[in-house]
Design a protein around this motif. Structure first.
Motif, PDB file in Angstrom:
ATOM      1  N   ALA A  79       0.684  -1.212  -0.111  1.00  0.00           N
ATOM      2  CA  ALA A  79      -0.189  -0.064   0.035  1.00  0.00           C
ATOM      3  C   ALA A  79       0.803   1.106  -0.092  1.00  0.00           C
ATOM      4  N   VAL A  86      -5.043   3.965   2.546  1.00  0.00           N
ATOM      5  CA  VAL A  86      -5.314   3.169   3.670  1.00  0.00           C
ATOM      6  C   VAL A  86      -6.064   4.176   4.834  1.00  0.00           C
ATOM      7  N   ASN A 118     -11.906   1.146   1.050  1.00  0.00           N
ATOM      8  CA  ASN A 118     -11.083   0.209   1.650  1.00  0.00           C
ATOM      9  C   ASN A 118     -11.904  -1.214   1.606  1.00  0.00           C
ATOM     10  N   ALA A 122     -11.534  -4.873   0.160  1.00  0.00           N
ATOM     11  CA  ALA A 122     -11.332  -6.036   1.073  1.00  0.00           C
ATOM     12  C   ALA A 122     -12.273  -7.009   0.716  1.00  0.00           C
ATOM     13  N   ALA A 208      -8.907  -1.796   8.490  1.00  0.00           N
ATOM     14  CA  ALA A 208      -8.897  -2.143   6.984  1.00  0.00           C
ATOM     15  C   ALA A 208      -8.689  -3.694   6.838  1.00  0.00           C
TER      16      ALA A 208
END
Length: 277
Positions: A79, A86, A118, A122, A208
């Motif tokens: 990231a 993030v 995020n 995810a 996250a």
């Protein structure tokens, strides 16, 4: 126009002596409140190292925990080096907000947008994980472990979830802070790895990651009943509550205890430009 080439040679003993002398002058002449704030931070930082030490030396699975922490750091390395956004590291925007260079609206808009984005990323990865058949790897051990991770988070007491969220984002934001001191990719990776490895090794909470772990565990529980048969069920309501509490803890750990602490120490208008080694 020529530019001096930075040397990679180590400082000589006389140069080290001069640097130590200069550091000593700066430290001795620093305002008392600045020295006190940096001392508080240092006490906490040393304690964080002690926390990590305690976790990886306790019980019979220390090497597995340590290895898990190091591989978990891969996500943040990707990231940060690849320039992704993030929510937890963006809690450092509180420093620009305190300096009045970012409005409250812009701060909250960024946090809300990145948190939502995020979640989409995810959950998308969780779906791919399930579609790939990986939960059945190792005779279903991979899937069982995924359910256990989600189940553990979904049953955390509120006070535990909040404290783990504070600690989790302390490590995250300090890893980002250290990485920003690096000039090369190698410098930045080295700065990230150890603080972020503590996050995984100590099972600290990070929203996250939670946005991936919880949906993944639920999907495996629903789609692979044989794998989930001998694992306690995940609480959907408990998992959602944990995520909300962890968000609050992450904001306190990253925005208040890192960003605003360093703003007060180095960037307040009356003291901007002063430094302490």
């Amino acid at each position: 126009m020529t530019h001096p080439v930075p040397s990679l040679d180590a400082y000589s003993p006389p140069e080290v002596a001069r640097r130590v002398e200069e550091f000593g002058i700066v430290k001795a002449r620093s305002p008392w409140w600045q020295s006190a704030m940096l001392g508080v931070l240092a006490g906490g930082f040393i304690g964080m190292g002690g926390l990590y030490y305690t976790v990886v030396t306790a019980g019979g699975q220390s090497w597995a925990q340590l290895a898990g922490g190091f591989v978990f750091a891969t996500g943040y390395i990707l990231a940060i080096i690849a320039g992704a956004e993030v929510f937890t590291s963006n809690n450092l925007l509180a420093m620009a907000w305190a300096s009045r260079k970012v409005t409250t609206w812009l701060l909250l808009r960024n946090w809300g947008l990145i948190l939502l984005a995020n979640a989409v990323g995810a959950i998308g990865l969780a779906v791919l994980f399930v579609m790939s058949g990986l939960p059945e790897s190792g005779g279903g051990e991979v899937g069982r472990r995924a359910i256990e991770v989600a189940q553990h988070s979904s049953t955390l007491p509120v006070s535990h979830a909040f404290a783990l969220g504070v600690l989790g984002n302390l490590f995250v934001c300090l890893a980002v802070w250290v990485s920003l001191a690096g000039r090369s990719v190698t410098d930045r990776v080295v700065g990230i790895v150890l603080p972020l490895s503590a996050l995984g090794a100590a099972n600290l909470e990070h929203v996250a990651a939670g946005l991936y772990f919880l949906p993944r565990g639920l999907l495996i529980e629903w789609l692979f009943p044989d794998i989930a048969a001998d694992v306690p069920a995940i609480s959907v309501g408990g998992g959602a509550l944990t995520l909300l509490v962890v968000i609050a803890g992450n904001i306190v750990g990253g925005s208040l205890m890192v960003a605003l602490a360093y703003y007060v120490t180095y960037l307040r208008p009356a003291y901007r430009g002063q430094t302490a080694a």
